[in-house]
Design an enzyme around this catalytic site. Structure first.
Site, mmCIF file in Angstrom:
data_model
loop_
_atom_site.group_PDB
_atom_site.id
_atom_site.type_symbol
_atom_site.label_atom_id
_atom_site.label_comp_id
_atom_site.label_asym_id
_atom_site.label_seq_id
_atom_site.Cartn_x
_atom_site.Cartn_y
_atom_site.Cartn_z
ATOM 1 N N MET A 72 0.821 -1.211 0.000
ATOM 2 C CA MET A 72 0.000 0.000 0.000
ATOM 3 C C MET A 72 0.856 1.262 0.000
ATOM 4 O O MET A 72 0.362 2.363 -0.273
ATOM 5 C CB MET A 72 -0.911 0.010 1.225
ATOM 6 C CG MET A 72 -0.186 0.060 2.546
ATOM 7 S SD MET A 72 -1.326 -0.152 3.920
ATOM 8 C CE MET A 72 -0.207 -0.005 5.318
ATOM 9 N N LYS A 73 2.153 1.128 0.278
ATOM 10 C CA LYS A 73 3.024 2.300 0.322
ATOM 11 C C LYS A 73 3.235 2.924 -1.053
ATOM 12 O O LYS A 73 3.673 4.077 -1.148
ATOM 13 C CB LYS A 73 4.367 1.933 0.958
ATOM 14 C CG LYS A 73 4.275 1.494 2.415
ATOM 15 C CD LYS A 73 3.733 2.598 3.316
ATOM 16 C CE LYS A 73 3.809 2.201 4.788
ATOM 17 N NZ LYS A 73 3.324 3.272 5.686
ATOM 18 N N ASP A 74 2.907 2.194 -2.121
ATOM 19 C CA ASP A 74 2.957 2.795 -3.454
ATOM 20 C C ASP A 74 2.088 4.044 -3.512
ATOM 21 O O ASP A 74 2.422 5.030 -4.175
ATOM 22 C CB ASP A 74 2.440 1.811 -4.505
ATOM 23 C CG ASP A 74 3.416 0.695 -4.807
ATOM 24 O OD1 ASP A 74 4.509 0.673 -4.215
ATOM 25 O OD2 ASP A 74 3.073 -0.165 -5.640
#
Length: 345
Positions: free
Chosen positions: A47-49
């Site tokens: 999810m850090k994208d």
């Protein structure tokens, strides 16, 4: 923007719009229906994208990044990979201060993505000059034309999830979810998603997940920063020994703490029951869902969304390694989820 032919301009076009998957076996004994928001489907496998792309593009709009700039960030691995990936496409250099809790596999992936990596001891105070927070600050002052992302204290962290993850979940559930379960590390995900969902329906309950050894749960309940809560733990990307301003505690209803051991086993169980190969924190979220159910949080009408942050490939030297599990004292015959490998001679 994606072309009509189905060809993307670059890998960044694939960020977001991750699937929502019904859990059928691992939550079978729990009341209600449970759905996994599987963030491992992002191109950087976490999810850090979402935050990497949003923060960097916002910095570009503000003129803080330009040709030849260097992006600097602290990370336990996932944010670093995403920052390195976005930096490659955008044409920036990337320097990462990494917690020593990150696996060798994660560190090697960061190096493979062209990042300069500084590995910092995990179990030191946040203000210790060796901590990855302080190392990143120092590198920023020493590096001309650089931008320190500072995800723990960057409001754009939560904004990225308010703009993307929250609306996706609302649409995917037709606005019918009753509970959100999410981990809290920097707090960006749980804060941004919860804020959006509660604006649509204030009756939605946001259930946070914290680790033993972290201060977040007690701070949420009492407003007290209790140093006695802090001690070493193994789960990456969950909990904190400081209070990130990226966390909006007002949109979180309650926290539940989980153990390192239970989280590791739940991640392995998730793989062999649902076929979902996820990371350490995802196991913590499954374990928290079970603990919340035991406390009577759900009923047969509950529709619960669990945000599973990343892909299991980043934990091969840790929770998916039988040797590592044994070294931590996590394995016994009853808990072993994987079949032994048999070599044919």
């Amino acid at each position: 923007m994606t072309y009509n032919t189905g060809i993307s301009n670059n890998i960044l076009d694939l960020i977001g719009n991750t699937p929502l998957i019904k859990l059928n076996k691992i939550t079978k004994k729990l009341p209600g229906n449970f759905y996994a928001k599987y963030e491992g489907f992002n191109p950087g496998h976490s999810m850090k994208d979402r935050i990497a792309l949003h923060i960097i593009e916002e910095a570009e709009r503000q003129g803080l990044l330009k040709e030849g700039s260097t992006v600097i960030e602290t990370t336990s691995g996932n944010t670093g990979f995403s920052m390195a990936m976005v930096s490659i496409i955008k044409g920036y250099k990337c320097i990462l201060a990494v917690s020593s809790k990150a696996s060798i596999g994660k560190i090697n992936m960061l190096k493979a993505m062209g990042a300069k990596v500084y590995v910092c001891p995990a179990h030191v105070k946040a203000d210790d000059p060796r901590s990855y927070y302080e190392v990143a600050k120092r590198l920023h002052t020493e590096t001309a034309n650089s931008l320190y992302i500072n995800q723990y204290f960057n409001k754009l962290n939560a904004e990225a999830h308010y703009n993307s993850t929250g609306p996706e979940i609302w649409k995917q559930t037709n606005g019918e979810l009753t509970h959100l379960i999410a981990a809290s590390g920097t707090g960006g995900t749980i804060s941004g998603v919860s804020k959006y969902l509660k604006e649509q329906n204030p009756n939605i309950k946001t259930l946070g997940v914290d680790a033993f050894g972290s201060i977040l749960k007690k701070f949420h309940e009492t407003g007290e920063f209790d140093k006695n809560e802090i001690y070493p733990y193994r789960i990456e990307g969950l909990g904190k020994n400081l209070i990130p301003t990226a966390t909006d505690f007002s949109v979180i209803d309650v926290f539940e703490k989980v153990t390192d051991e239970s989280a590791a086993h739940r991640a392995r169980e998730l793989a062999v029951t649902e076929g979902l190969f996820t990371g350490y924190t995802s196991g913590a979220i499954i374990q928290a869902a079970i603990q919340y159910a035991e406390k009577g949080m759900f009923d047969e009408n509950s529709k619960v969304v669990l945000i599973l942050p990343d892909h299991g490939s980043r934990y091969m030297e840790k929770i998916y390694s039988d040797d590592w599990m044994k070294e931590q004292g996590f394995f016994d015959a009853k808990k072993q989820a994987h079949e032994e490998v048999e070599f044919i001679k």
